[in-house]
Write a protein that holds these residues in place. Structure first.
Motif, mmCIF file in Angstrom:
data_model
loop_
_atom_site.group_PDB
_atom_site.id
_atom_site.type_symbol
_atom_site.label_atom_id
_atom_site.label_comp_id
_atom_site.label_asym_id
_atom_site.label_seq_id
_atom_site.Cartn_x
_atom_site.Cartn_y
_atom_site.Cartn_z
ATOM 1 N N ALA A 110 -4.330 -37.031 26.163
ATOM 2 C CA ALA A 110 -4.462 -38.195 25.633
ATOM 3 C C ALA A 110 -3.229 -38.970 25.535
ATOM 4 C CB ALA A 110 -5.534 -38.413 24.694
ATOM 5 N N GLY A 111 -2.104 -38.338 25.329
ATOM 6 C CA GLY A 111 -0.821 -38.902 24.997
ATOM 7 C C GLY A 111 -0.675 -39.127 23.637
ATOM 8 N N LEU A 112 -1.306 -38.230 22.694
ATOM 9 C CA LEU A 112 -1.020 -38.713 21.410
ATOM 10 C C LEU A 112 0.149 -37.376 20.837
ATOM 11 C CD1 LEU A 112 -4.916 -38.699 20.368
ATOM 12 C CD2 LEU A 112 -3.258 -40.793 20.195
ATOM 13 N N GLY A 113 0.853 -38.051 19.686
ATOM 14 C CA GLY A 113 1.719 -37.153 19.170
ATOM 15 C C GLY A 113 1.204 -36.075 18.561
ATOM 16 N N LEU A 114 1.625 -34.943 18.661
ATOM 17 C CA LEU A 114 1.488 -33.513 18.037
ATOM 18 C C LEU A 114 2.528 -32.960 17.811
ATOM 19 C CD1 LEU A 114 -0.786 -32.345 20.959
ATOM 20 C CD2 LEU A 114 -1.624 -33.371 18.659
ATOM 21 N N PRO A 115 2.561 -31.973 16.702
ATOM 22 C CA PRO A 115 3.521 -30.970 16.352
ATOM 23 C C PRO A 115 3.782 -30.040 17.768
ATOM 24 C CG PRO A 115 1.888 -31.073 14.594
ATOM 25 C CD PRO A 115 1.329 -31.836 15.711
ATOM 26 N N LYS A 116 4.892 -29.668 17.893
ATOM 27 C CA LYS A 116 5.141 -28.582 18.901
ATOM 28 C C LYS A 116 4.370 -27.317 18.504
ATOM 29 C CE LYS A 116 9.829 -30.013 19.832
ATOM 30 N NZ LYS A 116 11.244 -29.736 19.933
ATOM 31 N N THR A 117 3.453 -26.982 19.699
ATOM 32 C CA THR A 117 2.521 -25.998 19.326
ATOM 33 C C THR A 117 2.423 -24.695 20.398
ATOM 34 O OG1 THR A 117 0.965 -27.466 18.348
ATOM 35 C CG2 THR A 117 0.082 -25.404 18.893
ATOM 36 N N ILE A 130 9.184 -18.569 18.362
ATOM 37 C CA ILE A 130 9.521 -19.150 17.152
ATOM 38 C C ILE A 130 10.575 -20.220 17.521
ATOM 39 C CG2 ILE A 130 10.892 -18.794 15.003
ATOM 40 C CD1 ILE A 130 9.688 -16.074 15.050
ATOM 41 N N GLU A 131 11.501 -19.748 18.613
ATOM 42 C CA GLU A 131 12.353 -20.878 18.868
ATOM 43 C C GLU A 131 11.883 -21.944 19.751
ATOM 44 O OE1 GLU A 131 15.734 -20.741 18.236
ATOM 45 O OE2 GLU A 131 15.473 -18.926 16.781
ATOM 46 N N ALA A 132 10.901 -21.659 20.229
ATOM 47 C CA ALA A 132 10.114 -22.932 21.444
ATOM 48 C C ALA A 132 9.854 -23.959 20.487
ATOM 49 C CB ALA A 132 9.051 -21.953 22.246
ATOM 50 N N VAL A 133 9.349 -23.597 19.222
ATOM 51 C CA VAL A 133 8.794 -24.774 18.227
ATOM 52 C C VAL A 133 9.960 -25.422 17.188
ATOM 53 C CG1 VAL A 133 6.516 -24.132 18.556
ATOM 54 C CG2 VAL A 133 7.649 -23.064 16.448
ATOM 55 N N GLY A 134 11.149 -24.761 17.609
ATOM 56 C CA GLY A 134 12.278 -25.377 16.810
ATOM 57 C C GLY A 134 12.909 -24.644 15.876
ATOM 58 N N GLY A 135 12.271 -23.256 15.995
ATOM 59 C CA GLY A 135 12.984 -22.324 14.811
ATOM 60 C C GLY A 135 12.427 -22.415 13.418
ATOM 61 N N ALA A 136 12.731 -21.337 12.807
ATOM 62 C CA ALA A 136 11.945 -21.249 11.550
ATOM 63 C C ALA A 136 12.745 -22.622 10.623
ATOM 64 C CB ALA A 136 12.520 -19.992 10.644
ATOM 65 N N PRO A 137 11.933 -23.013 9.478
ATOM 66 C CA PRO A 137 10.448 -22.389 9.038
ATOM 67 C C PRO A 137 9.425 -22.974 10.175
ATOM 68 C CG PRO A 137 11.046 -24.374 7.851
ATOM 69 C CD PRO A 137 12.252 -24.123 8.562
ATOM 70 N N VAL A 138 8.302 -22.276 10.384
ATOM 71 C CA VAL A 138 7.275 -22.461 11.247
ATOM 72 C C VAL A 138 5.852 -22.497 10.555
ATOM 73 C CG1 VAL A 138 8.468 -21.923 13.496
ATOM 74 C CG2 VAL A 138 7.064 -20.130 12.156
ATOM 75 N N VAL A 139 4.839 -22.902 11.005
ATOM 76 C CA VAL A 139 3.571 -22.809 10.581
ATOM 77 C C VAL A 139 2.790 -22.018 11.397
ATOM 78 C CG1 VAL A 139 1.503 -24.181 9.934
ATOM 79 C CG2 VAL A 139 3.722 -25.114 9.300
ATOM 80 N N PHE A 179 7.311 -26.891 11.808
ATOM 81 C CA PHE A 179 7.354 -27.480 10.455
ATOM 82 C C PHE A 179 7.887 -28.759 10.568
ATOM 83 C CE2 PHE A 179 8.969 -27.548 6.076
ATOM 84 C CZ PHE A 179 7.996 -27.909 5.609
ATOM 85 N N ILE A 180 7.177 -29.638 9.996
ATOM 86 C CA ILE A 180 7.797 -31.122 9.804
ATOM 87 C C ILE A 180 8.381 -31.416 8.685
ATOM 88 C CG2 ILE A 180 7.193 -33.774 10.431
ATOM 89 C CD1 ILE A 180 6.737 -31.665 13.050
#
Length: 302
Positions: A110-117, A130-139, A179-180
């Motif tokens: 739908a084009g909505l914003g999401l945390p990288k998952t 882990i690196e694909a979502v921006g590295g630590a910290p991660v949820v 993690f935002i």
């Protein structure tokens, strides 16, 4: 109207609040434990039995289905739908909302914003994930977790790898999200009814905790959404097919990021924070649509 609240516990705040609000509006409201319902299936004659009684007199139902009993709860809702009873939450939307992965795929489309998952099938490439979502910290979240349970903040790559491997070791399916940082332990719950945001609150995690869920000790206060947040909440509920929804999102530098769309959002926190009669808004939605549903049902039976 005759209205059933499908709930396993009549003493829960949301159940009591909905029952009282309905009775205050002149409706006859019953609390029905959906796990005690028996589904009678016959050609052109679907029926729900409860304590030996036929539940063929309801004009509408309000499902309050717990995550642990989604399968049977949705089957009961579906049976009422087959009986042409209006439901505040449709069975397919309920099932869709409980599948975290499917929900995120729908919201992404739908084009909505999401945390990288990231979702994977027990991949051994934990470092790459882990690196694909921006590295630590991660949820790290269990796909079946609710109310903040099964959610872990891994503050270092080493901890993240250990947690992912531990979950994989017990064959638990998980998602890994970025993690935002700028959210600072806060999120926003927008309550959507019939395509309209009827209330919103900012939930702040308690000190030393990153999960803002009120069940985890977080606090809540009323918040006014900006147009981007309001639009995101309305579209998220619409795409999930939910007439009643709690849309959870994180404020971020790139706009609101949807975390989850809840099909059985609690009333205590949102009504306490906003002082808005959310239960009354739900009944307005039911009253408007149940009447249309009854007219269509009568035409079919005529």
């Amino acid at each position: 109207m005759n209205i059933a609240i499908l709930s396993r516990d009549a003493k829960l705040y949301s159940t009591k609040r909905l029952k009282q609000a309905g009775e205050d509006r002149g409706h006859k409201v019953e609390v029905i434990d959906h796990m005690k319902c028996v589904l009678f299936i016959e050609k052109k004659n679907p029926m729900v039995l409860y304590n030996g009684k036929r539940l063929d007199y309801f004009d509408a139902i309000i499902p309050r289905i717990g995550a642990s009993v989604t399968f049977y709860g949705a089957a009961v809702v579906r049976q009422f739908e087959m009986m042409k009873v209006f439901t505040a939450v449709e069975s397919q939307a309920l099932i869709r909302s409980r599948d975290k992965l499917r929900s995120l795929q729908i919201l992404s489309r739908a084009g909505l914003g999401l945390p990288k998952t990231i979702f994977m099938d027990y991949s051994r490439d934990t470092e790459g994930v882990i690196e694909a979502v921006g590295g630590a910290p991660v949820v790290i979240k269990l796909l079946e977790g609710t109310q903040g349970l099964g959610v872990v903040l891994a503050e270092s790559k080493k901890v993240a790898k250990s947690v992912i491997e531990a979950f994989h070791g017990i064959h638990a399916r998980i998602i890994v999200q970025e993690f935002i940082k700028e959210a600072k332990g806060a999120d926003i719950r927008a309550f959507v009814v019939n395509g309209e945001v009827v209330g919103a609150m900012r939930r702040q995690a308690k000190e030393g905790e990153f999960r803002s869920n009120l069940h985890r000790g977080g606090s809540a206060k009323v918040v006014k959404l900006d147009r981007h947040e309001k639009h995101a909440a309305i579209i998220a509920a619409k795409k999930m097919g939910l007439g009643v929804a709690g849309v959870d999102m994180l404020p971020s530098a790139r706009g609101p990021l949807i975390l989850e769309v809840n099909s059985s959002p609690g009333l205590e926190g949102i009504e306490g924070a906003t002082k808005i009669d959310i239960a009354g808004k739900i009944y307005q939605f039911i009253e408007k649509n149940a009447k249309k549903n009854k007219i269509q049902k009568d035409k079919v039976n005529a």
